[in-house]
Design a protein around this motif. Structure first.
Motif, PDB file in Angstrom:
ATOM      1  N   LEU A 113       0.861  -1.176   0.000  1.00 14.82           N
ATOM      2  CA  LEU A 113       0.000   0.000   0.000  1.00 14.82           C
ATOM      3  C   LEU A 113       0.898   1.226   0.000  1.00 14.82           C
ATOM      4  CD1 LEU A 113      -3.012   0.841   0.274  1.00 14.82           C
ATOM      5  CD2 LEU A 113      -2.701   0.779   2.740  1.00 14.82           C
ATOM      6  N   ASP A 114       0.571   2.200  -0.811  1.00 17.60           N
ATOM      7  CA  ASP A 114       1.337   3.434  -0.882  1.00 17.60           C
ATOM      8  C   ASP A 114       0.480   4.629  -0.494  1.00 17.60           C
ATOM      9  OD1 ASP A 114       3.861   4.845  -1.906  1.00 17.60           O
ATOM     10  OD2 ASP A 114       2.252   5.847  -3.010  1.00 17.60           O
ATOM     11  N   SER A 115      -0.744   4.669  -1.022  1.00 19.35           N
ATOM     12  CA  SER A 115      -1.611   5.814  -0.768  1.00 19.35           C
ATOM     13  C   SER A 115      -3.071   5.417  -0.921  1.00 19.35           C
ATOM     14  CB  SER A 115      -1.281   6.965  -1.728  1.00 19.35           C
ATOM     15  OG  SER A 115      -1.534   6.578  -3.058  1.00 19.35           O
ATOM     16  N   ILE A 116      -3.946   6.299  -0.427  1.00 16.37           N
ATOM     17  CA  ILE A 116      -5.394   6.131  -0.547  1.00 16.37           C
ATOM     18  C   ILE A 116      -5.950   7.486  -0.965  1.00 16.37           C
ATOM     19  CG2 ILE A 116      -7.555   5.661   0.681  1.00 16.37           C
ATOM     20  CD1 ILE A 116      -5.972   3.890   2.575  1.00 16.37           C
ATOM     21  N   GLU A 117      -6.870   7.496  -1.913  1.00 16.57           N
ATOM     22  CA  GLU A 117      -7.468   8.744  -2.364  1.00 16.57           C
ATOM     23  C   GLU A 117      -8.974   8.697  -2.152  1.00 16.57           C
ATOM     24  OE1 GLU A 117      -7.746  11.472  -6.371  1.00 16.57           O
ATOM     25  OE2 GLU A 117      -6.005  10.185  -6.031  1.00 16.57           O
ATOM     26  N   PHE A 118      -9.500   9.749  -1.545  1.00 24.12           N
ATOM     27  CA  PHE A 118     -10.933   9.900  -1.330  1.00 24.12           C
ATOM     28  C   PHE A 118     -11.454  10.915  -2.336  1.00 24.12           C
ATOM     29  CE2 PHE A 118      -9.323   8.459   2.726  1.00 24.12           C
ATOM     30  CZ  PHE A 118     -10.312   7.620   3.215  1.00 24.12           C
ATOM     31  N   ASP A 119     -12.346  10.513  -3.215  1.00 22.33           N
ATOM     32  CA  ASP A 119     -12.969  11.432  -4.165  1.00 22.33           C
ATOM     33  C   ASP A 119     -14.222  12.053  -3.580  1.00 22.33           C
ATOM     34  OD1 ASP A 119     -11.033  10.877  -6.022  1.00 22.33           O
ATOM     35  OD2 ASP A 119     -12.200   9.323  -7.014  1.00 22.33           O
ATOM     36  N   ASP A 120     -14.737  11.445  -2.521  1.00 23.26           N
ATOM     37  CA  ASP A 120     -15.994  11.857  -1.911  1.00 23.26           C
ATOM     38  C   ASP A 120     -15.943  11.516  -0.430  1.00 23.26           C
ATOM     39  OD1 ASP A 120     -18.568  12.884  -1.846  1.00 23.26           O
ATOM     40  OD2 ASP A 120     -19.367  11.505  -3.347  1.00 23.26           O
ATOM     41  N   GLU A 121     -17.034  11.745   0.259  1.00 19.56           N
ATOM     42  CA  GLU A 121     -17.144  11.390   1.669  1.00 19.56           C
ATOM     43  C   GLU A 121     -17.039   9.875   1.812  1.00 19.56           C
ATOM     44  OE1 GLU A 121     -20.368  11.897   5.316  1.00 19.56           O
ATOM     45  OE2 GLU A 121     -20.835  12.628   3.322  1.00 19.56           O
ATOM     46  N   GLY A 122     -16.379   9.411   2.864  1.00 18.37           N
ATOM     47  CA  GLY A 122     -16.285   7.979   3.105  1.00 18.37           C
ATOM     48  C   GLY A 122     -15.197   7.656   4.096  1.00 18.37           C
TER      49      GLY A 122
END
Length: 155
Positions: A113-122
């Protein structure tokens, strides 16, 4: 009946063997855990960390997370959806063993795992075993300010 194991400050070959077998004694220095049928990965051994909150350009965490090498943890990262937010934590994620990432009740078991991206609420839940002692950060991608990062210390 729970199994007893003594865990070392770091992940040793003995601990790895104990995890693979899910039983027996692993000798070390620090503390004693009562291990259930699932060994170290039993929910009773997991420590739920205070969540990280993401907003428009900000990351709120309760301060420095103090972790023990060999400890099993779950971290929830929540986004309020006010802005698209990408967080990166390669230093941390390369020094822990990521068991799973849960997003919208879908469990993902990544090899890395390197990163996580949130495009919206969650929210995303990450469960892991801390391995390598040191200080690590999760931060909003491309930032360096203290209000845009969370610090993890593995001992």
């Amino acid at each position: 009946m729970p199994l007893k194991a003594v865990l070392a400050a770091g992940l040793t070959a003995g601990l790895a063997a104990g995890l693979a077998l899910g039983a027996g004694q692993v000798m070390a220095q620090t503390r004693t855990l009562e291990l259930g049928a699932a060994g170290l990965m039993d929910r009773s051994n997991r420590t739920d960390l205070d969540p990280i909150q993401l907003g428009a350009g900000s990351m709120t965490s309760p301060g420095t997370y103090e972790l023990n090498a060999g400890g099993y943890y779950r971290l929830v990262i929540q986004s309020d959806g006010t802005a698209e937010s990408a967080i990166e934590g390669a230093g941390l994620f390369r020094n822990v063993w990521v068991n799973e990432v849960v997003i919208n009740e879908i469990e993902v078991r990544p090899l890395g795992l390197d990163s996580i991206e949130f495009d919206d609420e969650g929210e995303a839940e990450i469960s892991f075993i801390a391995i390598t002692p040191g200080q690590y950060h999760i931060r909003i991608r491309g930032t360096s300010g203290e209000t845009q990062q969370a610090t993890f210390v593995i001992r």
